[in-house]
Design an enzyme around this catalytic site. Structure first.
Site, PDB file in Angstrom:
ATOM      1  N   LYS A  15       1.450  10.493   5.385  1.00 26.17           N
ATOM      2  CA  LYS A  15       2.723  10.673   4.682  1.00 26.17           C
ATOM      3  C   LYS A  15       3.183  12.137   4.706  1.00 26.17           C
ATOM      4  O   LYS A  15       2.386  13.054   4.987  1.00 26.17           O
ATOM      5  CB  LYS A  15       2.572  10.171   3.241  1.00 26.17           C
ATOM      6  CG  LYS A  15       2.292   8.665   3.136  1.00 26.17           C
ATOM      7  CD  LYS A  15       2.263   8.214   1.670  1.00 26.17           C
ATOM      8  CE  LYS A  15       2.003   6.716   1.570  1.00 26.17           C
ATOM      9  NZ  LYS A  15       2.133   6.222   0.167  1.00 26.17           N
ATOM     10  N   TYR A  55       8.082  -1.520   2.709  1.00 23.78           N
ATOM     11  CA  TYR A  55       7.811  -1.517   1.276  1.00 23.78           C
ATOM     12  C   TYR A  55       8.585  -2.620   0.558  1.00 23.78           C
ATOM     13  O   TYR A  55       8.985  -2.445  -0.603  1.00 23.78           O
ATOM     14  CB  TYR A  55       8.128  -0.137   0.690  1.00 23.78           C
ATOM     15  CG  TYR A  55       7.041   0.906   0.961  1.00 23.78           C
ATOM     16  CD1 TYR A  55       5.695   0.610   0.784  1.00 23.78           C
ATOM     17  CD2 TYR A  55       7.385   2.204   1.349  1.00 23.78           C
ATOM     18  CE1 TYR A  55       4.709   1.555   1.014  1.00 23.78           C
ATOM     19  CE2 TYR A  55       6.390   3.167   1.592  1.00 23.78           C
ATOM     20  CZ  TYR A  55       5.063   2.830   1.411  1.00 23.78           C
ATOM     21  OH  TYR A  55       4.072   3.774   1.621  1.00 23.78           O
ATOM     22  N   ASN A 118       0.576  10.413  -2.272  1.00 20.15           N
ATOM     23  CA  ASN A 118      -0.841  10.015  -2.169  1.00 20.15           C
ATOM     24  C   ASN A 118      -1.355  10.020  -0.727  1.00 20.15           C
ATOM     25  O   ASN A 118      -2.269   9.286  -0.364  1.00 20.15           O
ATOM     26  CB  ASN A 118      -1.096   8.685  -2.888  1.00 20.15           C
ATOM     27  CG  ASN A 118      -0.261   7.562  -2.333  1.00 20.15           C
ATOM     28  OD1 ASN A 118       0.346   7.708  -1.268  1.00 20.15           O
ATOM     29  ND2 ASN A 118      -0.213   6.441  -3.020  1.00 20.15           N
ATOM     30  N   HIS A 121      -0.754   5.950   3.816  1.00 18.93           N
ATOM     31  CA  HIS A 121      -0.651   4.500   3.639  1.00 18.93           C
ATOM     32  C   HIS A 121      -1.738   3.853   4.482  1.00 18.93           C
ATOM     33  O   HIS A 121      -2.038   4.318   5.584  1.00 18.93           O
ATOM     34  CB  HIS A 121       0.717   3.987   4.125  1.00 18.93           C
ATOM     35  CG  HIS A 121       0.720   2.502   4.352  1.00 18.93           C
ATOM     36  ND1 HIS A 121       0.921   1.609   3.331  1.00 18.93           N
ATOM     37  CD2 HIS A 121       0.499   1.749   5.469  1.00 18.93           C
ATOM     38  CE1 HIS A 121       0.826   0.373   3.805  1.00 18.93           C
ATOM     39  NE2 HIS A 121       0.575   0.430   5.107  1.00 18.93           N
ATOM     40  N   GLU A 132       2.146  -4.882  10.314  1.00 16.13           N
ATOM     41  CA  GLU A 132       2.467  -3.453  10.246  1.00 16.13           C
ATOM     42  C   GLU A 132       2.235  -2.740  11.584  1.00 16.13           C
ATOM     43  O   GLU A 132       3.008  -1.855  11.957  1.00 16.13           O
ATOM     44  CB  GLU A 132       1.650  -2.799   9.120  1.00 16.13           C
ATOM     45  CG  GLU A 132       2.124  -3.275   7.748  1.00 16.13           C
ATOM     46  CD  GLU A 132       1.313  -2.711   6.587  1.00 16.13           C
ATOM     47  OE1 GLU A 132       0.388  -1.903   6.817  1.00 16.13           O
ATOM     48  OE2 GLU A 132       1.615  -3.096   5.440  1.00 16.13           O
TER      49      GLU A 132
HETATM   50  N1  UDP Z   1       4.200   3.826  -5.605  1.00 10.44           N
HETATM   51  C1  UDP Z   1       4.760   4.678  -6.532  1.00 10.44           C
HETATM   52  N2  UDP Z   1       4.658   4.347  -7.877  1.00 10.44           N
HETATM   53  C2  UDP Z   1       4.003   3.226  -8.295  1.00 10.44           C
HETATM   54  C3  UDP Z   1       3.436   2.375  -7.321  1.00 10.44           C
HETATM   55  C4  UDP Z   1       3.542   2.701  -5.982  1.00 10.44           C
HETATM   56  O1  UDP Z   1       5.348   5.703  -6.181  1.00 10.44           O
HETATM   57  O2  UDP Z   1       3.934   2.981  -9.503  1.00 10.44           O
HETATM   58  C5  UDP Z   1       4.307   4.173  -4.179  1.00 10.44           C
HETATM   59  C6  UDP Z   1       3.050   4.866  -3.676  1.00 10.44           C
HETATM   60  O3  UDP Z   1       3.407   5.872  -2.733  1.00 10.44           O
HETATM   61  C7  UDP Z   1       2.320   3.740  -2.967  1.00 10.44           C
HETATM   62  C8  UDP Z   1       3.479   2.938  -2.408  1.00 10.44           C
HETATM   63  O4  UDP Z   1       4.486   3.001  -3.402  1.00 10.44           O
HETATM   64  O5  UDP Z   1       1.443   4.248  -1.985  1.00 10.44           O
HETATM   65  C9  UDP Z   1       3.165   1.482  -2.101  1.00 10.44           C
HETATM   66  O6  UDP Z   1       2.604   0.866  -3.224  1.00 10.44           O
HETATM   67  P1  UDP Z   1       1.311  -0.053  -3.095  1.00 10.44           P
HETATM   68  O7  UDP Z   1       1.123  -0.754  -4.401  1.00 10.44           O
HETATM   69  O8  UDP Z   1       1.407  -0.886  -1.862  1.00 10.44           O
HETATM   70  O9  UDP Z   1       0.110   1.030  -2.956  1.00 10.44           O
HETATM   71  P2  UDP Z   1      -0.870   1.408  -1.754  1.00 10.44           P
HETATM   72  O10 UDP Z   1      -1.096   0.151  -0.943  1.00 10.44           O
HETATM   73  O11 UDP Z   1      -0.200   2.502  -0.952  1.00 10.44           O
HETATM   74  O12 UDP Z   1      -2.124   1.887  -2.417  1.00 10.44           O
HETATM   75 MG    MG Z   2       0.243  -1.183  -0.150  1.00 12.59          MG
END
Ligand code: UDP
Ligand code: MG
Length: 161
Positions: A15, A55, A118, A121, A132
């Site tokens: 990212k 997303y 974070n 991805h 994906e």
């Molecule tokens: N995200 C965020 N706030 C939240 C939850 C998710 O900004 O409360 C963002 C975060 O960057 C995350 C992405 O949305 O990586 C996708 O969410 P997901 O639940 O799929 O998390 P991941 O699979 O990346 O751990």
């Molecule tokens: Mg995810």
């Protein structure tokens, strides 16, 4: 595209926060040292359309516009990584979404403090990984090649599974 056994594939996006903070090499190094095989790698800019698709499960959330904006702050680097049960392995290396609670030793646990910023991805299931990888890579951008270290990364029966 072969997703079976040691040819299982997953999609990682490095990212914009990681690009800005100079973490790209460190992140790739961690995957390499694990014994994983990088079979696709490129820099690209993400647009609204691909982010809405990628997303889709958070597109209705209030934080989605912020996530979309953040993901377009700079180019990202997309990786297709291959290995036995690689989807699960890479999720473990990634750590949980809320990075400040992610386990020490994971990429998010070691390099991030935020939920949104974070660092990477990673696909969360084999089915999502298939979708994906195809979303971000053309067929001719995925490379099958011999990796000599596989002699010492897997046992023979694991390579034949
Ligand atoms: N995200 C965020 N706030 C939240 C939850 C998710 O900004 O409360 C963002 C975060 O960057 C995350 C992405 O949305 O990586 C996708 O969410 P997901 O639940 O799929 O998390 P991941 O699979 O990346 O751990
Ligand atoms: Mg995810």
């Amino acid at each position: 595209m072969n997703f079976h056994g040691i040819h299982e594939k997953t999609l990682v996006i490095v990212k914009p926060d990681a690009i800005q903070r100079g973490l790209l090499g460190e992140i790739i190094t961690r995957f390499e040292k694990k014994g994983l095989k990088i079979v696709g790698l490129k820099m690209m800019r993400l647009d609204d359309a691909v982010l809405r698709e990628h997303y889709a499960h958070i597109a209705d959330k209030p934080f989605f516009p912020g996530v979309s904006n953040f993901m377009q702050n700079s180019p990202v680097v997309v990786l297709c990584i291959e290995g036995l049960e690689v989807v699960e392995a890479v999720r473990l290396i990634t750590g949980i979404t809320k990075a400040r609670q992610a386990e020490a030793g994971s990429i998010r646990g070691d390099f991030a403090m935020s939920v949104g910023c974070n660092v990477i991805h990673a696909s969360d299931s084999v089915d999502n990984a298939k979708a994906e990888v195809v979303r971000f890579f053309e067929e001719n951008e995925i490379f099958e090649y011999y990796k000599s270290e596989y002699e010492f990364v897997y046992m023979q029966d694991e390579k034949e599974s």
